[in-house]
Structures are given as structure tokens and as C-alpha cells.
Scaffold this active site. Structure first.
Site, short mmCIF file in Angstrom:
data_model
loop_
_atom_site.label_atom_id
_atom_site.label_comp_id
_atom_site.label_asym_id
_atom_site.label_seq_id
_atom_site.Cartn_x
_atom_site.Cartn_y
_atom_site.Cartn_z
CD GLU A 61 -3.04 -0.97 -0.15
OE1 GLU A 61 -3.55 0.77 -0.68
OE2 GLU A 61 -3.47 -1.80 -0.78
N GLY A 62 2.10 1.49 -0.57
CA GLY A 62 2.90 2.50 -0.41
C GLY A 62 3.75 2.21 0.50
#
Length: 591
Positions: A434-435
């Protein structure tokens, strides 16, 4: 290796620290009474501890496996998922218009913590479904919502988000999957990697949200569109029909989360997978980012959840293990000062993470439902500021707490049979997906701090200062120590913020160099602030052991954990050339 959900801790935060009654008074949240929420949490705790937790270690040992083009999940997972969906757990925070319960994010956050702590691999499947639900609720057409949302909300079908490609990684502007227009649909051709629960047999269908380019799309992120690509094409009655032209080409062999299949998805081996455009062409990345707050918040929760599970196991081991003569005279190793230090570090960090995650959820609830427009804007700014901190700080701390859990076990912690090592292996991925946490830091610095010249951060610091005001002068030694430490930490974070804003104006490299240290400083200070708030509430409550422990835990955090904030602050305040000015050859070890 059992799991006992900390329901009393959850209710204390929700009801007494973050004012659940006030959130329940917001339009649409009227069902979230303390009695209803208490019943939900108790039942969720039973399900998490009784159904999901027993599958965690066996699932880790067995792992998911690929047989031909079918993914086989560990024994018990499919039955547990059916029970999960039939009990309505997939629908806690979903819109009642699509079959959801419509409860606040604050309540859903507590249940999410339980699923993740009990069995992280299992929890990733409904987590990805929640992201698909949010994307379609916000951007899907009425027809798409009617066809897909009821089955996703009920858990009858699951969902995924298909972003990453081998050559692109986090640079989504470089994706190559293409979407060719047909009459009322598109044909999708390409490959996606790292697709969590991209293939399995637990449900009748899987709804993939795929990012792809149309033939005439411009280069870069503006050329990306979002498509619904179901595993089975729904027929006229909405039931799974013809198999789509897509399959799982392989699953990854990973450090942890072994029971969660991480898939390589192949689209368009023959005529192309049928896909349906969501919204408008060229706005796919924009649509995907609208659900990033939710997704990143849930990943930050994974740091908290793994920490809680690791702490529970370490505490149980320390209570039983006898070794050496303890200073306190206690029979077990919990009497050794350093073991107590490790356990208190684990406990205080876990409670600080829980408070920060719940604070983010409460801000999201108020941002969506507050009747006053100014208040909605203020709460949205607070949620936006906290989300990258929650994601990055909590996942970094989750790794540390899981590692400390191994250390408490000593040599037995390094042996797989005890189960302590699994938590560290499982925790490690959360800092990446998610980053990565570096991306979170850049987001925190660029989109949150520099964009509004520090206004949201100043508001947060002012609220922190107001909450700890007067604690340093309390007659209670515990509250006084907490207050004094927090006053200094808040002042130091103000200095760091001011220096970073000043340096960034003259030296863009300074912002990049300072981003991660400043985010971590913010996390440690925010965690201390919320523990201090909880301690103040507890000190004013009935004088029982639980409330006294909240003061003790906050006091330990202020003395042993909070000082780390200033170490990160000193790094954040340094000039950019300390990082950017080092020759690349030296960075790469060539000098």
C-alpha cells in the site's frame, strides 16, 4: 498461541477517549449505541479467538499452493470464510443500501484489529474486498453497484485491487496492461503481480479492479483507467456465468503471510478478458486514490494487530518461564528488569498504536458525518495528516514489537514451533505494501505538510498542547512525569516542523531527506499524546487496577519510548545535503 481480543481496552478508547456517544449522534450512526457496540465486540472477539486464531499457525505451515490454475488455501480457511460472511462480519461499516450494517469506522476498526491479530493471512481477503466496495460505492455506475455491491458486501464474492506490474512497481504511470474498446465493454490484456487473494476457491466469484490503458491514452498517470474484471462474467440473473479470459499464473513464495496467496494474474491469453469501465477513461488512478486513506489505515492497523498478538504470546511465555534468580524474587522471568522493560515496551507501543489508529478512524467518521461543514473539513484534514503516520509508524513499530517478542522467548523464540517467529515474518510486509513507508513519508511531507504550509500540523500540535496542558503540575507523580515529557516533545516537534518548512523553501532535497524522520517523530509524539489523554481520563475514573495501569503504561512510554522522538527530530532538522550531498559512489559502497 491463543488470542484473547483486548475488548476492555478497545471499549475504553472508543467510549471514554474518543467519545463514541458523540459519533453515534451523527446522522446515520444512531445504531452505534454503547450496548450494541459492546455486544458486537464481544461476539467478534469470540469469532476471532475461536475460529480464526486456531488456523493461524497451521495456515502458516501449510501455506497456499497452486495446482494447475487453481489456488488451494490451507485447510479450514474456506469454512472459516463462509462462517465469517454468514455472520455478517464483512458488512460492519458498509452502506445499508447495499446490505451493510452502516456502523462507524471506529467500530469497524476494532473488529478489523481482531481479524488481523487472530489471523493476518485470512484478514487480507476481506480487507481487499473492502477496498473494492469503496471504489465502486464512490465511482461505479448505478448498474455496476446493483450488480456487484450486494454480493461484495455480503461476502458472497470477494474483490481485489490489481495495480502493480513487473516493470512498474510503485510507479503506476509505467503500467502497460491495455484495454481495447468493444461495444459495451473492453478487452483487457496484460499481467499484474503481487495480487493479494487474486485467486482462490472460497467464493463463487472474484471481482478484480484492474488499472489499464486504452489505446489512445496519454503517457503517465493521466492515461490510466479502472476496469471491473470478474473471474466469472455475471449472467442475466447476476449469477456467475462464463469463465473470463484470466488466470493465476503463479503465486509468490514469501517471507510471511504464507496462507495468503499473492498472485500473478494473466489477462487476455486468447481474446482478452472482458472488463467494464468504472467512471471515465483516464481517471483510474484518481479513483484508486480515493480509497487509499481506508486501505493505508487498515495496513497501519496490521502493525498494531501483529504487535498485540506478539505481546500476548510473549507475556504468557514470560509468566510461565523460569530461569535464573530474579531481582524481584518472582519465580518466572517476568521478574528480570530487562524482561519487564521489553514487555512494557511492547505493551506501551501497542497501546499507543491502538490509540492512534482509533483516532484516525474517529476523524474519518466525523469528516463524513458531521453536520457542520467547517467541522467536516477540519476532521478530514486531521485524518489526511494522520493516515501516512498511522501506516508507516505503526508498521515500523509492529516489526519492532514482533522482534522483541522473539527476544523475550530467548532462543525458543527463534524456533518456529513456538510461533513467535511467525509474527515477525508476517509483520515485515506491512511496511512495504500500500505504498512503502518511504512513499508514506513523501506523502506526509509533500501533500500534507508543504501543501498547506503546515496548517494541519499546527492544528494537531495545538490540540496536543491543549490536552497535556496542566499535566506537568498534577499532584499525581505519574501524570506529572507524563505531562512534562509531552510538553518538551510537542515543543521539539514544533521546532522540527518549522525547520523543515524553512529548509524546504530553499532546498527541495531537504524535504526528501527529512520526510521519514519527521514522520517518525510525529508518530512517537502522537502516540505519547494519546496515551497521556488516556491516562488523564483513567486517573479521573474509578480507581481500579485497569485505570491505574493506563497511567503506568503512559508513564513508561514517556520515560522509555518518547525520547526516541527527539532523535528523529534531530535528523529531520538537519540540512538536506547530509543525505543528498553524499556521492552516489559512496552510497553504493564503491568508495
Amino acid at each position: 498461541m491463543s488470542y484473547d481480543a483486548p475488548v476492555r481496552h478497545m471499549r475504553f478508547l472508543m467510549e471514554e477517549v474518543f467519545n463514541l456517544a458523540d459519533i453515534a449522534s451523527l446522522p446515520g450512526f444512531e445504531e452505534a449505541t454503547p450496548e450494541t457496540v459492546a455486544a458486537i465486540l464481544e461476539e467478534a472477539a469470540r469469532f476471532a479467538g475461536g475460529e480464526l486464531a486456531p488456523l493461524n499457525a497451521p495456515g502458516d505451515r501449510a501455506g497456499a499452493r497452486l495446482e494447475g490454475r487453481d489456488v488451494v488455501v490451507p485447510e479450514g480457511f474456506a469454512a472459516a470464510y463462509r462462517a465469517y460472511a454468514e455472520a455478517g462480519w464483512n458488512a460492519v461499516a458498509c452502506d445499508p443500501a447495499h446490505g451493510g450494517m452502516g456502523l462507524p469506522a471506529l467500530v469497524a476498526t476494532a473488529t478489523q484489529e481482531m481479524w488481523q491479530a487472530a489471523n493476518l493471512s485470512f484478514s487480507l481477503c476481506p480487507m481487499l474486498t473492502a477496498g473494492a466496495i469503496e471504489a465502486l460505492e464512490r465511482h461505479g455506475s448505478e448498474a455496476q453497484q446493483a450488480r456487484y455491491l450486494p454480493r461484495l458486501v455480503s461476502g458472497e464474492w470477494t474483490g481485489t485491487m490489481d495495480l502493480t506490474e513487473p516493470q512498474a512497481g510503485s510507479d503506476l504511470g509505467a503500467i502497460r496492461t491495455r484495454a481495447e474498446r468493444r461495444d459495451d465493454h473492453y478487452r483487457i490484456f496484460g499481467q499484474k503481480i503481487y495480487i493479494t487473494w487474486g485467486e482462490h476457491g472460497m467464493t463463487d466469484n472474484i471481482v478484480h479492479l484492474v488499472l489499464a490503458r486504452t489505446p489512445d491514452a496519454p503517457a503517465g498517470v493521466r492515461g490510466i483507467s479502472m476496469f471491473i474484471v470478474p473471474k466469472y462474467l455475471p449472467d442475466a440473473a447476476g449469477q456467475p456465468g462464463e469463465r473470463n479470459d484470466m488466470y493465476c499464473g503463479g503465486i509468490e513464495h514469501k517471507l510471511g503471510i504464507h496462507a495468503s496467496p499473492t498472485c500473478t494474474m494473466i489477462y487476455g491469453e486468447t481474446d482478452g478478458a472482458v472488463g467494464y469501465l468504472v467512471g471515465e477513461e483516464g481517471r483510474g488512478l484518481e479513483y484508486m486514490f480515493t480509497m487509499m486513506n481506508e486501505a493505508r489505515h487498515k495496513v497501519g492497523m496490521q502493525g498494531l494487530s501483529i504487535a498485540e498478538r506478539a505481546y500476548q504470546q510473549a507475556a504468557a511465555y514470560a509468566a510461565e518461564r523460569t530461569q535464573g534468580r530474579t531481582v524481584s524474587g518472582e519465580a518466572s522471568i517476568v521478574g528480570h528488569p530487562d524482561v519487564r522493560r521489553m514487555l512494557l515496551t511492547m505493551k506501551s507501543c501497542t497501546e499507543a498504536m491502538r490509540a492512534l489508529c482509533y483516532a484516525g478512524a474517529a476523524a474519518m467518521d466525523r469528516a463524513r458525518r458531521a453536520t457542520d461543514g467547517h467541522e467536516r473539513g477540519r476532521q478530514q484534514a486531521r485524518a489526511d495528516l494522520l493516515i501516512p503516520v498511522i501506516k508507516a509508524w505503526c508498521t515500523e513499530l509492529g516489526i519492532e514489537v514482533a522482534s522483541l517478542g522473539i527476544q523475550v522467548h530467548g532462543g525458543m523464540g527463534y524456533i518456529e514451533e513456538t510461533g513467535a517467529a511467525q509474527y515477525l515474518r508476517d509483520a515485515r510486509i506491512a511496511a512495504i505494501y500500500e505504498g512503502t513507508n518511504g512513499i508514506q513519508a513523501n506523502d506526509f511531507m509533500g501533500r500534507k505538510l508543504l501543501r498547506d504550509s503546515g496548517a494541519a500540523m499546527t492544528a494537531l500540535l495545538d490540540d496536543m498542547a491543549a490536552d497535556v496542558d496542566g499535566l506537568g503540575d498534577c499532584a499525581s507523580p505519574g501524570l506529572s512525569e507524563i505531562g512534562s515529557g509531552m510538553v518538551s516533545a510537542i515543543a521539539a516537534l514544533r521546532r522540527s516542523t518549522a525547520r523543515v518548512l524553512e529548509n524546504a523553501a530553499d532546498d527541495p532535497a531537504a524535504a526528501g531527506a527529512a520526510a521519514f524522520p519527521l514522520l517518525m517523530q510525529t508518530g512517537f509524539v502522537a502516540g505519547g499524546w494519546l496515551l497521556a489523554r488516556a491516562a488523564r481520563v483513567a486517573a479521573g475514573s474509578e480507581d481500579d487496577a485497569f485505570n491505574r495501569a493506563r497511567v503506568d503504561v503512559a508513564r513508561f512510554y514517556a520515560a522509555h519510548v518518547l525520547p526516541r522522538a527527539e532523535a528523529h527530530g534531530a535528523a529531520a532538522r538537519s540540512r538536506g545535503e547530509v543525505v543528498a550531498g553524499v556521492p552516489t559512489a559512496a552510497v553504493l559502497g564503491e568508495l
